[in-house]
Design a protein around this motif. Structure first.
Motif, PDB file in Angstrom:
ATOM      1  N   MET A 122      44.739  42.198  42.059  1.00 40.98           N
ATOM      2  CA  MET A 122      45.899  41.842  42.869  1.00 40.98           C
ATOM      3  C   MET A 122      47.115  42.593  42.335  1.00 40.98           C
ATOM      4  O   MET A 122      47.175  42.923  41.146  1.00 40.98           O
ATOM      5  N   PRO A 123      48.076  42.871  43.190  1.00 40.13           N
ATOM      6  CA  PRO A 123      49.281  43.558  42.715  1.00 40.13           C
ATOM      7  C   PRO A 123      49.933  42.763  41.583  1.00 40.13           C
ATOM      8  O   PRO A 123      50.081  41.549  41.654  1.00 40.13           O
ATOM      9  N   GLY A 124      50.281  43.468  40.531  1.00 37.41           N
ATOM     10  CA  GLY A 124      50.919  42.833  39.385  1.00 37.41           C
ATOM     11  C   GLY A 124      49.934  42.393  38.311  1.00 37.41           C
ATOM     12  O   GLY A 124      50.350  41.975  37.237  1.00 37.41           O
ATOM     13  N   GLU A 125      48.639  42.459  38.581  1.00 41.28           N
ATOM     14  CA  GLU A 125      47.639  42.069  37.588  1.00 41.28           C
ATOM     15  C   GLU A 125      47.114  43.302  36.880  1.00 41.28           C
ATOM     16  O   GLU A 125      47.089  44.390  37.448  1.00 41.28           O
ATOM     17  N   LYS A 126      46.711  43.122  35.652  1.00 39.92           N
ATOM     18  CA  LYS A 126      46.030  44.189  34.933  1.00 39.92           C
ATOM     19  C   LYS A 126      44.560  43.796  34.833  1.00 39.92           C
ATOM     20  O   LYS A 126      44.234  42.723  34.350  1.00 39.92           O
ATOM     21  N   CYS A 127      43.710  44.673  35.283  1.00 39.50           N
ATOM     22  CA  CYS A 127      42.278  44.386  35.268  1.00 39.50           C
ATOM     23  C   CYS A 127      41.570  45.402  34.393  1.00 39.50           C
ATOM     24  O   CYS A 127      41.962  46.570  34.333  1.00 39.50           O
ATOM     25  N   PHE A 128      40.564  44.947  33.724  1.00 38.94           N
ATOM     26  CA  PHE A 128      39.793  45.800  32.839  1.00 38.94           C
ATOM     27  C   PHE A 128      38.321  45.658  33.203  1.00 38.94           C
ATOM     28  O   PHE A 128      37.841  44.564  33.477  1.00 38.94           O
ATOM     29  N   VAL A 129      37.640  46.780  33.169  1.00 38.02           N
ATOM     30  CA  VAL A 129      36.196  46.778  33.366  1.00 38.02           C
ATOM     31  C   VAL A 129      35.589  47.264  32.068  1.00 38.02           C
ATOM     32  O   VAL A 129      35.895  48.361  31.599  1.00 38.02           O
ATOM     33  N   VAL A 130      34.777  46.447  31.447  1.00 34.13           N
ATOM     34  CA  VAL A 130      34.174  46.770  30.168  1.00 34.13           C
ATOM     35  C   VAL A 130      32.862  47.496  30.416  1.00 34.13           C
ATOM     36  O   VAL A 130      31.981  46.989  31.084  1.00 34.13           O
ATOM     37  N   LEU A 131      32.782  48.702  29.869  1.00 30.10           N
ATOM     38  CA  LEU A 131      31.565  49.493  29.995  1.00 30.10           C
ATOM     39  C   LEU A 131      30.923  49.563  28.617  1.00 30.10           C
ATOM     40  O   LEU A 131      31.305  50.356  27.774  1.00 30.10           O
ATOM     41  N   ASP A 132      29.962  48.708  28.385  1.00 30.99           N
ATOM     42  CA  ASP A 132      29.334  48.674  27.077  1.00 30.99           C
ATOM     43  C   ASP A 132      27.944  49.291  27.093  1.00 30.99           C
ATOM     44  O   ASP A 132      27.277  49.346  26.073  1.00 30.99           O
ATOM     45  N   GLN A 158      31.095  30.042  56.844  1.00 33.79           N
ATOM     46  CA  GLN A 158      32.226  30.376  57.706  1.00 33.79           C
ATOM     47  C   GLN A 158      33.478  29.621  57.265  1.00 33.79           C
ATOM     48  O   GLN A 158      34.574  30.189  57.235  1.00 33.79           O
ATOM     49  N   LYS A 159      33.310  28.360  56.904  1.00 34.59           N
ATOM     50  CA  LYS A 159      34.457  27.577  56.423  1.00 34.59           C
ATOM     51  C   LYS A 159      34.991  28.163  55.118  1.00 34.59           C
ATOM     52  O   LYS A 159      36.209  28.208  54.908  1.00 34.59           O
ATOM     53  N   ARG A 160      34.087  28.598  54.239  1.00 36.25           N
ATOM     54  CA  ARG A 160      34.542  29.207  52.979  1.00 36.25           C
ATOM     55  C   ARG A 160      35.287  30.500  53.248  1.00 36.25           C
ATOM     56  O   ARG A 160      36.272  30.815  52.578  1.00 36.25           O
ATOM     57  N   LEU A 161      34.819  31.285  54.227  1.00 36.34           N
ATOM     58  CA  LEU A 161      35.482  32.544  54.531  1.00 36.34           C
ATOM     59  C   LEU A 161      36.867  32.341  55.133  1.00 36.34           C
ATOM     60  O   LEU A 161      37.692  33.253  55.100  1.00 36.34           O
ATOM     61  N   ALA A 162      37.118  31.172  55.674  1.00 37.04           N
ATOM     62  CA  ALA A 162      38.446  30.874  56.212  1.00 37.04           C
ATOM     63  C   ALA A 162      39.434  30.548  55.093  1.00 37.04           C
ATOM     64  O   ALA A 162      40.646  30.577  55.307  1.00 37.04           O
ATOM     65  N   ASP A 163      38.940  30.280  53.893  1.00 35.55           N
ATOM     66  CA  ASP A 163      39.789  29.940  52.752  1.00 35.55           C
ATOM     67  C   ASP A 163      40.233  31.226  52.058  1.00 35.55           C
ATOM     68  O   ASP A 163      39.410  32.021  51.614  1.00 35.55           O
ATOM     69  N   GLU A 164      41.549  31.426  51.964  1.00 36.28           N
ATOM     70  CA  GLU A 164      42.095  32.650  51.392  1.00 36.28           C
ATOM     71  C   GLU A 164      41.760  32.786  49.904  1.00 36.28           C
ATOM     72  O   GLU A 164      41.481  33.883  49.417  1.00 36.28           O
ATOM     73  N   SER A 165      41.745  31.691  49.178  1.00 39.99           N
ATOM     74  CA  SER A 165      41.437  31.766  47.750  1.00 39.99           C
ATOM     75  C   SER A 165      39.987  32.208  47.524  1.00 39.99           C
ATOM     76  O   SER A 165      39.692  32.934  46.573  1.00 39.99           O
ATOM     77  N   TYR A 166      39.079  31.793  48.390  1.00 33.53           N
ATOM     78  CA  TYR A 166      37.683  32.223  48.281  1.00 33.53           C
ATOM     79  C   TYR A 166      37.575  33.727  48.524  1.00 33.53           C
ATOM     80  O   TYR A 166      36.844  34.427  47.822  1.00 33.53           O
ATOM     81  N   ILE A 167      38.318  34.224  49.507  1.00 34.77           N
ATOM     82  CA  ILE A 167      38.299  35.658  49.811  1.00 34.77           C
ATOM     83  C   ILE A 167      38.810  36.457  48.615  1.00 34.77           C
ATOM     84  O   ILE A 167      38.231  37.473  48.229  1.00 34.77           O
ATOM     85  N   LYS A 168      39.889  35.992  47.989  1.00 35.05           N
ATOM     86  CA  LYS A 168      40.427  36.684  46.815  1.00 35.05           C
ATOM     87  C   LYS A 168      39.411  36.655  45.668  1.00 35.05           C
ATOM     88  O   LYS A 168      39.208  37.662  44.976  1.00 35.05           O
ATOM     89  N   GLN A 169      38.789  35.520  45.477  1.00 32.43           N
ATOM     90  CA  GLN A 169      37.793  35.391  44.414  1.00 32.43           C
ATOM     91  C   GLN A 169      36.624  36.351  44.646  1.00 32.43           C
ATOM     92  O   GLN A 169      36.168  37.026  43.718  1.00 32.43           O
ATOM     93  N   GLU A 170      36.140  36.451  45.871  1.00 30.16           N
ATOM     94  CA  GLU A 170      35.032  37.350  46.182  1.00 30.16           C
ATOM     95  C   GLU A 170      35.443  38.812  46.043  1.00 30.16           C
ATOM     96  O   GLU A 170      34.658  39.639  45.600  1.00 30.16           O
ATOM     97  N   ALA A 171      36.688  39.131  46.401  1.00 28.57           N
ATOM     98  CA  ALA A 171      37.163  40.514  46.260  1.00 28.57           C
ATOM     99  C   ALA A 171      37.211  40.894  44.788  1.00 28.57           C
ATOM    100  O   ALA A 171      36.847  42.009  44.418  1.00 28.57           O
ATOM    101  N   ARG A 172      37.643  39.992  43.960  1.00 28.60           N
ATOM    102  CA  ARG A 172      37.680  40.272  42.519  1.00 28.60           C
ATOM    103  C   ARG A 172      36.262  40.423  41.966  1.00 28.60           C
ATOM    104  O   ARG A 172      35.978  41.327  41.189  1.00 28.60           O
ATOM    105  N   ARG A 173      35.401  39.515  42.354  1.00 29.70           N
ATOM    106  CA  ARG A 173      34.054  39.496  41.793  1.00 29.70           C
ATOM    107  C   ARG A 173      33.211  40.674  42.289  1.00 29.70           C
ATOM    108  O   ARG A 173      32.585  41.380  41.505  1.00 29.70           O
TER     109      ARG A 173
END
Length: 141
Positions: free
Chosen positions: A98-108, A77-92
């Motif tokens: 995030m807006p302004g980022e370029k993301c790539f998904v490698v399909l090998d 619960q404490k980790r979920l209150a941290d905004e950086s953790y939420i962003k990290q989990e959303a990415r993972r």
């Protein structure tokens, strides 16, 4: 009566029992009966006491497990209150960019494992292709 013998004191009594003869006296039988009655009287409460002690030990173990789970959930619960953790989990988890980022998904085609593909190994198609083929086969009969 000088030639006569005086009767011995044991002459009027029956022969005494010798020790270890295997005969129980009345007192010993009563004592054995009392000991058995006490043992039977105490057997049920002692059994209940032991069962309750075991149940208490099991409940304490369950309480420790529940307390560990509560602590683990509080940390989460404490980790979920941290905004950086939420962003990290959303990415993972969601591959969120995030807006302004370029993301790539490698399909090998490796399926995420680091093992090299064996040459000549038959690769299974994705589950949805197998499902669709089975639907097409069923329709075509």
């Amino acid at each position: 009566m000088p030639g006569e013998r005086s009767p011995s004191p044991a002459a009027g009594r029956p022969a005494s029992r010798r020790p270890g003869g295997g005969h129980l006296t009345g007192r010993a039988a009563i004592l054995a009966l009392v000991v058995c009655a006490i043992a039977l009287t105490l057997a049920y409460p002692v059994r209940e006491y032991i069962a309750q002690r075991q149940e208490i030990a099991e409940l304490r173990h369950q309480e420790r497990l529940a307390q560990q789970q509560v602590e683990r959930l509080q940390r989460h619960q404490k980790r979920l209150a941290d905004e950086s953790y939420i962003k990290q989990e959303a990415r993972r988890r969601l591959h969120y960019c995030m807006p302004g980022e370029k993301c790539f998904v490698v399909l090998d085609g490796g399926g995420g494992d680091d093992r090299p593909q064996q040459p000549g190994a038959r690769q299974r198609p994705p589950w949805y292709q197998t499902l669709w083929r089975s639907v097409e086969t069923a329709d075509g009969r």
